[in-house]
Design an enzyme around this catalytic site. Structure first.
Site, PDB file in Angstrom:
ATOM      1  N   ASP A  13       0.809  -1.221   0.000  1.00  0.00           N
ATOM      2  CA  ASP A  13       0.000   0.000   0.000  1.00  0.00           C
ATOM      3  C   ASP A  13       0.844   1.274   0.000  1.00  0.00           C
ATOM      4  OD1 ASP A  13      -2.272  -1.655   0.146  1.00  0.00           O
ATOM      5  OD2 ASP A  13      -2.013  -1.809   2.315  1.00  0.00           O
ATOM      6  N   GLY A  15       1.461   2.960  -2.564  1.00  0.00           N
ATOM      7  CA  GLY A  15       1.008   3.846  -3.642  1.00  0.00           C
ATOM      8  C   GLY A  15       1.785   3.539  -4.915  1.00  0.00           C
ATOM      9  N   LYS A  16       1.864   2.235  -5.226  1.00  0.00           N
ATOM     10  CA  LYS A  16       2.679   1.805  -6.368  1.00  0.00           C
ATOM     11  C   LYS A  16       2.150   2.346  -7.694  1.00  0.00           C
ATOM     12  CE  LYS A  16       2.381  -2.424  -4.496  1.00  0.00           C
ATOM     13  NZ  LYS A  16       2.183  -2.276  -3.038  1.00  0.00           N
ATOM     14  N   LYS A  18       1.277   5.221  -8.336  1.00  0.00           N
ATOM     15  CA  LYS A  18       1.809   6.575  -8.558  1.00  0.00           C
ATOM     16  C   LYS A  18       2.987   6.554  -9.534  1.00  0.00           C
ATOM     17  CE  LYS A  18       1.121  10.691  -6.913  1.00  0.00           C
ATOM     18  NZ  LYS A  18       0.532  11.152  -5.700  1.00  0.00           N
ATOM     19  N   GLY A  40      -4.591  -4.358  -3.541  1.00  0.00           N
ATOM     20  CA  GLY A  40      -5.613  -3.333  -3.670  1.00  0.00           C
ATOM     21  C   GLY A  40      -4.930  -2.049  -4.065  1.00  0.00           C
ATOM     22  N   HIS A  41      -5.227  -1.590  -5.262  1.00  0.00           N
ATOM     23  CA  HIS A  41      -4.609  -0.354  -5.740  1.00  0.00           C
ATOM     24  C   HIS A  41      -5.696   0.683  -5.938  1.00  0.00           C
ATOM     25  CE1 HIS A  41      -1.240  -2.968  -6.515  1.00  0.00           C
ATOM     26  NE2 HIS A  41      -1.880  -3.611  -7.477  1.00  0.00           N
ATOM     27  N   GLN A 223       1.831  -6.438  -3.525  1.00  0.00           N
ATOM     28  CA  GLN A 223       2.380  -6.566  -2.176  1.00  0.00           C
ATOM     29  C   GLN A 223       3.716  -5.811  -2.043  1.00  0.00           C
ATOM     30  OE1 GLN A 223       1.121  -9.732  -3.760  1.00  0.00           O
ATOM     31  NE2 GLN A 223      -0.719  -8.728  -3.092  1.00  0.00           N
ATOM     32  N   THR A 298      -7.743  -1.173   0.844  1.00  0.00           N
ATOM     33  CA  THR A 298      -8.555  -1.122  -0.376  1.00  0.00           C
ATOM     34  C   THR A 298      -9.278  -2.446  -0.589  1.00  0.00           C
ATOM     35  OG1 THR A 298      -6.775   0.198  -1.308  1.00  0.00           O
ATOM     36  CG2 THR A 298      -8.433  -0.534  -2.847  1.00  0.00           C
ATOM     37  N   THR A 300      -9.793  -5.086   1.956  1.00  0.00           N
ATOM     38  CA  THR A 300     -10.625  -5.593   3.057  1.00  0.00           C
ATOM     39  C   THR A 300     -11.255  -4.480   3.891  1.00  0.00           C
ATOM     40  OG1 THR A 300      -8.675  -5.670   4.463  1.00  0.00           O
ATOM     41  CG2 THR A 300      -9.231  -7.692   3.284  1.00  0.00           C
ATOM     42  N   GLY A 301     -10.855  -3.236   3.665  1.00  0.00           N
ATOM     43  CA  GLY A 301     -11.404  -2.118   4.439  1.00  0.00           C
ATOM     44  C   GLY A 301     -10.843  -2.030   5.855  1.00  0.00           C
ATOM     45  N   PRO A 303      -8.594  -1.100   9.035  1.00  0.00           N
ATOM     46  CA  PRO A 303      -7.703   0.022   9.324  1.00  0.00           C
ATOM     47  C   PRO A 303      -6.265  -0.473   9.255  1.00  0.00           C
ATOM     48  CG  PRO A 303      -9.106  -0.484  11.237  1.00  0.00           C
ATOM     49  CD  PRO A 303      -9.439  -1.475  10.165  1.00  0.00           C
ATOM     50  N   ASP A 332       2.942  14.645   1.873  1.00  0.00           N
ATOM     51  CA  ASP A 332       1.919  15.626   2.307  1.00  0.00           C
ATOM     52  C   ASP A 332       1.219  15.220   3.602  1.00  0.00           C
ATOM     53  OD1 ASP A 332       0.982  13.629   0.257  1.00  0.00           O
ATOM     54  OD2 ASP A 332      -0.980  14.321   0.959  1.00  0.00           O
ATOM     55  N   GLY A 412       5.646  11.959  -3.844  1.00  0.00           N
ATOM     56  CA  GLY A 412       4.203  12.151  -3.939  1.00  0.00           C
ATOM     57  C   GLY A 412       3.739  13.175  -2.919  1.00  0.00           C
TER      58      GLY A 412
HETATM   59  P1  GDP Z   1      -0.714   0.156  -3.629  1.00  0.00           P
HETATM   60  O1  GDP Z   1      -1.257  -1.059  -2.969  1.00  0.00           O
HETATM   61  O2  GDP Z   1       0.760   0.306  -3.477  1.00  0.00           O
HETATM   62  O3  GDP Z   1      -1.155   0.266  -5.058  1.00  0.00           O
HETATM   63  O4  GDP Z   1      -1.325   1.396  -2.842  1.00  0.00           O
HETATM   64  P2  GDP Z   1      -2.850   1.603  -2.370  1.00  0.00           P
HETATM   65  O5  GDP Z   1      -3.643   2.069  -3.523  1.00  0.00           O
HETATM   66  O6  GDP Z   1      -3.335   0.440  -1.586  1.00  0.00           O
HETATM   67  O7  GDP Z   1      -2.656   2.759  -1.279  1.00  0.00           O
HETATM   68  C1  GDP Z   1      -2.082   3.979  -1.607  1.00  0.00           C
HETATM   69  C2  GDP Z   1      -3.094   5.092  -1.339  1.00  0.00           C
HETATM   70  O8  GDP Z   1      -2.398   6.303  -1.204  1.00  0.00           O
HETATM   71  C3  GDP Z   1      -4.093   5.333  -2.456  1.00  0.00           C
HETATM   72  O9  GDP Z   1      -5.332   5.648  -1.897  1.00  0.00           O
HETATM   73  C4  GDP Z   1      -3.528   6.507  -3.250  1.00  0.00           C
HETATM   74  O10 GDP Z   1      -4.508   7.297  -3.885  1.00  0.00           O
HETATM   75  C5  GDP Z   1      -2.888   7.278  -2.134  1.00  0.00           C
HETATM   76  N1  GDP Z   1      -1.686   8.041  -2.526  1.00  0.00           N
HETATM   77  C6  GDP Z   1      -0.693   7.676  -3.391  1.00  0.00           C
HETATM   78  N2  GDP Z   1       0.269   8.623  -3.434  1.00  0.00           N
HETATM   79  C7  GDP Z   1      -0.117   9.592  -2.549  1.00  0.00           C
HETATM   80  C8  GDP Z   1       0.481  10.822  -2.118  1.00  0.00           C
HETATM   81  O11 GDP Z   1       1.576  11.199  -2.514  1.00  0.00           O
HETATM   82  N3  GDP Z   1      -0.225  11.549  -1.191  1.00  0.00           N
HETATM   83  C9  GDP Z   1      -1.428  11.142  -0.692  1.00  0.00           C
HETATM   84  N4  GDP Z   1      -2.046  11.895   0.213  1.00  0.00           N
HETATM   85  N5  GDP Z   1      -2.019   9.996  -1.094  1.00  0.00           N
HETATM   86  C10 GDP Z   1      -1.363   9.224  -1.987  1.00  0.00           C
HETATM   87  P1  IMO Z   2      -0.899  -4.257  -2.266  1.00  0.00           P
HETATM   88  O1  IMO Z   2      -0.520  -4.773  -3.631  1.00  0.00           O
HETATM   89  C1  IMO Z   2      -0.868  -4.848   2.050  1.00  0.00           C
HETATM   90  C2  IMO Z   2      -1.048  -8.978   3.527  1.00  0.00           C
HETATM   91  C3  IMO Z   2      -2.307  -9.412   4.259  1.00  0.00           C
HETATM   92  C4  IMO Z   2      -1.707 -10.434   5.229  1.00  0.00           C
HETATM   93  C5  IMO Z   2      -0.625 -11.104   4.395  1.00  0.00           C
HETATM   94  C6  IMO Z   2      -1.042 -12.418   3.744  1.00  0.00           C
HETATM   95  O2  IMO Z   2      -2.190  -3.516  -2.205  1.00  0.00           O
HETATM   96  O3  IMO Z   2       0.237  -3.536  -1.613  1.00  0.00           O
HETATM   97  P2  IMO Z   2      -2.630 -13.027   1.682  1.00  0.00           P
HETATM   98  O4  IMO Z   2      -4.093 -12.788   1.475  1.00  0.00           O
HETATM   99  O5  IMO Z   2      -1.754 -12.451   0.622  1.00  0.00           O
HETATM  100  O6  IMO Z   2      -2.322 -14.480   1.938  1.00  0.00           O
HETATM  101  O7  IMO Z   2      -2.284 -12.259   3.075  1.00  0.00           O
HETATM  102  O8  IMO Z   2      -0.284 -10.163   3.375  1.00  0.00           O
HETATM  103  N1  IMO Z   2      -1.273  -8.420   2.174  1.00  0.00           N
HETATM  104  C7  IMO Z   2      -1.171  -7.126   1.882  1.00  0.00           C
HETATM  105  N2  IMO Z   2      -0.936  -6.041   2.670  1.00  0.00           N
HETATM  106  N3  IMO Z   2      -0.987  -4.679   0.725  1.00  0.00           N
HETATM  107  C8  IMO Z   2      -1.199  -5.737  -0.090  1.00  0.00           C
HETATM  108  O9  IMO Z   2      -1.199  -5.622  -1.444  1.00  0.00           O
HETATM  109  C9  IMO Z   2      -1.342  -7.033   0.483  1.00  0.00           C
HETATM  110  N4  IMO Z   2      -1.569  -8.272  -0.005  1.00  0.00           N
HETATM  111  C10 IMO Z   2      -1.518  -9.103   1.040  1.00  0.00           C
HETATM  112  O10 IMO Z   2      -2.912  -8.345   4.931  1.00  0.00           O
HETATM  113  O11 IMO Z   2      -1.063  -9.771   6.298  1.00  0.00           O
HETATM  114 MG    MG Z   3      -2.816  -1.668  -1.778  1.00  0.00          MG
END
Ligand code: GDP
Ligand code: IMO
Ligand code: MG
Length: 428
Positions: A13, A15-16, A18, A40-41, A223, A298, A300-301, A303, A332, A412
């Protein structure tokens, strides 16, 4: 510039998307090489927000050919749901390519994922419940189903029978669940075969040819490094190789083709699910990062757990992946903090340790040693040049860069696609 790999450098998570957006129209192919719909992106384009799980976020870039390669585990129902949802919003998904060798997640993988987690009780990993671990276990155990099996009903049936022979014993006798019927699985999978057929091919051959033709191929890791099954915080990891090497085995291109490895780091740290996290915060600072950064999963919702930036982890990721450039996201989010601690080393049972310890017990005992940096109050979201950042924000980035093992090439400053400061061109 041939193959470029993007990987998460922390626990996911970061923010890949980006970095994918930053490369934008200069990419010809975008490849998902590991994981499945556990990812979850969230990508924000203008006032539109897209949540992707199985498809690479590069699918949102016009003209790019998206590829799901052999290293991925595919839940076919999710694949078609995502494709339909994107089509309904006007995204062209017609060019998607899917590897004949990718493995399939079925209903029994999802069921097993959930029941094994429940069985683990307090020791659970906190998986996403999407069947990822059981599907990869079948692959390694050589009882998996592959996409190509959908096109031969006899083989498919034999494989499902063999898999369910074992699994139904487990489900019924150990986990007290109902047995899963072979016909149920086979019919469900066959119902997608004809829609899938035109997308399926030898993606390793296609990608190698594309690279031979001088195309730019971006490998988008799901991941992150600390969730990698070999290099992460095992057993609190996912079941695939989410580090840069996974791009080679997970797609069938030689490692020598990879010229750039872009590591994505947040300006702080988050983690979803269980497992060690030395800089985790349990106070109002942690709550501040969660609400300011909107840190909720993104997929599982849930926190997200939050903590300060951990430089030994960044250095570890730089090493394991051969990171050539970091993209730091969410600077930011730190706006408004009076001081910002950064973990520079750990105290492990009274000894100062500079690098991530190889021993799981030592990592569990690691207490962060912090250095504090002064904060800033100005809003960063509209800034597009490094020198326009508040001086304290510049100093924070430069200090963190010096500790992280590679240069920080972009920063970012907001969720939007264009909210980024570029210091070095990622394709240079
Ligand atoms: P990923 O799993 O690496 O693709 O990242 P996620 O989408 O799960 O989580 C990244 C979150 O951060 C998303 O909601 C993006 O919109 C947000 N995000 C990415 N870059 C930035 C940034 O520079 N600033 C802020 N405030 N949010 C960002
Ligand atoms: P992105 O691509 C954050 C975590 C799960 C759990 C562990 C194993 O959005 O960064 P799994 O269902 O893969 O067997 O769960 O890995 N996990 C992630 N955490 N971002 C992810 O993907 C994740 N994908 C799996 O929360 O701890
Ligand atoms: Mg993610």
């Amino acid at each position: 510039m041939p193959a470029i790999v993007i990987i998460g450098a922390q626990w996911g998570d970061e923010g890949k998307g980006k970095a994918t957006d930053l490369l934008g129209s200069r990419i010809d192919y975008v490849v998902k090489f590991n994981g499945g719909n556990n990812a979850g992106h969230t990508v924000v384009i203008g006032n539109q927000k897209y949540a992707l799980h199985l498809l690479p976020s590069g699918i949102l870039t016009d003209g790019v050919i998206p590829v799901i390669s052999n290293g991925v585990v595919i839940d076919i129902e999710v694949l078609f749901d995502e494709l339909e949802a994107l089509t309904a919003r006007g995204v062209d998904v017609s060019k998607l390519r899917v590897s004949a060798n990718a493995h399939i997640i079925t209903q029994y993988h999802r069921t097993l994922d959930k029941v094994t987690e429940r069985f683990l009780g307090k020791k659970q990993i906190g998986t996403t419940g999407r069947g990822i671990g059981p599907a990869y276990a079948d692959k390694i155990n050589r009882v998996g189903l592959r996409i190509q099996d959908l096109f031969d009903e006899n083989i498919l049936r034999q494989k499902v029978e063999a898999a369910l022979d074992q699994k139904n014993h487990l489900l019924v006798k150990v986990y007290n669940r109902r047995a899963i019927m072979v016909d149920e699985i086979v019919e469900n999978l066959l119902s997608y075969a004809e829609r899938l057929r035109p997308m399926v091919g030898d993606t390793a051959l296609e990608l190698n040819r594309a690279l031979d033709d001088g195309k730019i191929v971006l490998f988008e890791g799901g991941q992150a490094t600390m969730l990698d099954v070999d290099h992460g915080t095992y057993p609190f990891v996912t079941s695939s190789n989410s580090t840069a090497g996974g791009a080679s085995t997970g797609s069938g291109i030689g490692p020598g083709r990879i010229e750039r490895v872009i590591g994505i780091v947040k300006a702080y740290t988050t983690r979803v699910g269980a497992g060690p996290f030395p800089t985790e915060l349990f106070d109002e600072s942690g709550e501040f990062l969660r609400s300011a950064g909107f840190e909720f999963g993104t997929t599982t919702g849930r926190p997200r757990r939050t903590g300060w930036y951990d430089a030994p982890i960044a250095r570890y990721s730089a090493r394991i992946n051969g990171v050539t450039d970091f993209v730091m996201t969410k600077l930011d989010v730190l706006t408004g903090l009076a001081t910002i601690p950064v973990c520079v080393a750990y105290d492990v049972d009274g000894v100062r340790v500079e690098e991530v310890p190889v021993s799981q017990s030592d990592f569990h005992h690691a207490v962060p040693i912090y250095e504090e940096f002064p904060g800033w109050t100005d809003d960063l979201t509209g800034i597009r040049r490094f020198e326009d950042l508040p001086v304290n924000a510049q100093s924070y980035v430069l200090a963190v860069e010096a500790m992280s093992g590679s240069r920080i090439s972009a920063i970012g400053v907001g969720p939007g696609r264009d909210a980024i400061i570029v210091r070095h061109d990622l394709l240079d």
